[in-house]
Write an enzyme that holds these catalytic residues in place. Structure first.
Site, PDB file in Angstrom:
ATOM      1  N   HIS A 161       4.632   5.726  11.660  1.00 35.76           N
ATOM      2  CA  HIS A 161       4.174   5.591  10.275  1.00 35.76           C
ATOM      3  C   HIS A 161       3.213   6.764  10.012  1.00 35.76           C
ATOM      4  O   HIS A 161       2.000   6.583   9.923  1.00 35.76           O
ATOM      5  CB  HIS A 161       3.487   4.232  10.101  1.00 35.76           C
ATOM      6  N   ARG A 194      11.081   3.911   3.506  1.00 35.66           N
ATOM      7  CA  ARG A 194      10.743   2.980   4.585  1.00 35.66           C
ATOM      8  C   ARG A 194      11.994   2.215   4.943  1.00 35.66           C
ATOM      9  O   ARG A 194      12.755   1.806   4.059  1.00 35.66           O
ATOM     10  CB  ARG A 194       9.661   2.005   4.137  1.00 35.66           C
ATOM     11  N   ARG A 207       0.799  -1.237   0.000  1.00 38.73           N
ATOM     12  CA  ARG A 207       0.000   0.000   0.000  1.00 38.73           C
ATOM     13  C   ARG A 207       0.821   1.271   0.000  1.00 38.73           C
ATOM     14  O   ARG A 207       0.568   2.185  -0.798  1.00 38.73           O
ATOM     15  CB  ARG A 207      -0.911   0.065   1.248  1.00 38.73           C
TER      16      ARG A 207
HETATM   17  N1   CP Z   1      -0.374  -0.078   5.813  1.00 42.32           N
HETATM   18  C1   CP Z   1       0.845  -0.316   5.305  1.00 42.32           C
HETATM   19  O1   CP Z   1       1.848   0.306   5.695  1.00 42.32           O
HETATM   20  O2   CP Z   1       0.857  -1.288   4.341  1.00 42.32           O
HETATM   21  P1   CP Z   1       2.139  -1.731   3.513  1.00 42.32           P
HETATM   22  O3   CP Z   1       3.105  -2.368   4.476  1.00 42.32           O
HETATM   23  O4   CP Z   1       1.641  -2.667   2.465  1.00 42.32           O
HETATM   24  O5   CP Z   1       2.754  -0.484   2.931  1.00 42.32           O
END
Ligand code: CP
Length: 303
Positions: A129, A101, A51
């Site tokens: 986050h 990230r 996402r």
């Molecule tokens: N919600 C979220 O951070 O999903 P991903 O790890 O897929 O980016």
């Protein structure tokens, strides 16, 4: 130059502005379709994502910009030993804004020291986050119309779940919030978050191991996955991973207008039969993430 490392770097007024922009993008997408023409977003993902990375990339594309980057550390020169600081110096030569990230808490702060462009923390270890929190806030705003006076149940891995940590810090600035912290003993919310955000701001909270006990009180139920990648011991993960499974039956005593959120990915903690319930908002939340990231990119680029 402005970065976004921690959600508290944005005032509540700025969050309200971002929500307003995101809602305007939803209503008038064409108005924004060339705003980032000639701009490039780099997505540097040293840890897996579906996402966050793809919504950042979709956001930049829908703003008329371009994207570059990598989706795993092994396909970057980090695998040859390059430091985060050097990687950021280099990518600052290629891109106008960076979303990164990293599994290490604090890596995005290190990145800001050598960055020539805005850095967005797209998740650092079990710490923060902030763009997921912006997504959650837009979803809560669209579904409930307010942030004040809500009783929010946070369920699952409250120890390692960085989305929970960022959401609590953001929500602790609104009025009359109450948190129900639902977790097994081993995955309780870290003490520093209780002290720094809940106790410091006199926010009411209850810690419980029961998902059912407070269900009728909740306005929001924020489910989370047990974060396998943060465990040192596989046996502990196996023992704890199915601590909570939300089913259709467990939702029966909940308010008709309660909303179920989940940052996703989901493993077993929400049964798929909940997806059809009108209270399930986690796929709407995914879409909101793209609009909120569009609004954030515009803000940090000063557009
Ligand atoms: N919600 C979220 O951070 O999903 P991903 O790890 O897929 O980016």
């Amino acid at each position: 130059m402005r970065h976004l490392i921690d959600i508290l770097e944005l005032s509540t007024e700025e969050i309200a502005e971002l929500i307003k922009t995101a809602e305007d993008i939803i209503e008038n997408p064409k108005k924004y379709s060339e705003k980032c023409h000639g701009k490039k977003l780099a997505t540097l993902f040293f840890e897996p994502s579906t996402r966050t990375r793809l919504s950042f990339e979709a956001a930049m594309m829908e703003l008329g910009g371009n994207v570059l980057g990598f989706s795993e550390a092994t396909s970057s020169s980090a695998s040859k030993g390059e430091s985060v600081a050097d990687t950021i110096s280099v990518v600052s030569c290629y891109a106008d804004i960076i979303a990164m990230r990293h599994p290490k808490e604090g890596a995005p702060v290190v990145a800001t020291r050598t960055a020539g462009v805005p850095i967005i923390n797209a998740g650092d270890g079990g710490h923060n986050h902030p763009t997921q929190t912006l997504t959650d806030l837009l979803t809560i705003h669209r579904e409930k119309g307010t942030f004040d006076g809500l009783t929010i149940g946070l369920c699952g891995d409250l120890k390692f779940g960085r989305t929970v940590h960022s959401l609590i810090s953001a929500m602790s600035r609104y009025k009359n919030i109450k948190f129900i912290l639902i977790s097994p003993d081993e995955l309780k919310l870290p003490e520093y978050i209780i002290e720094d955000f809940l106790e410091k701001n006199n926010i009411e909270y209850i810690e419980t191991a029961s998902l059912e006990e407070y269900m009728p009180e909740l306005d929001i139920l924020y489910m989370t996955r047990v974060q396998q990648e943060r465990f040192f011991n596989e046996q502990d993960y196996i023992r704890l991973r199915d601590s909570y499974i939300l089913t259709k039956e467990k939702l029966i005593p909940a308010k008709p207008d309660m909303k179920v959120l989940h940052p996703l990915p989901r493993v077993n903690e929400i049964s798929v039969d909940v997806d059809a319930d009108p209270r399930a908002c986690y796929f709407k939340q995914v879409l909101n993430g793209k609009y909120m990231r569009m609004a954030l990119i515009l803000k940090l680029l000063g557009l």
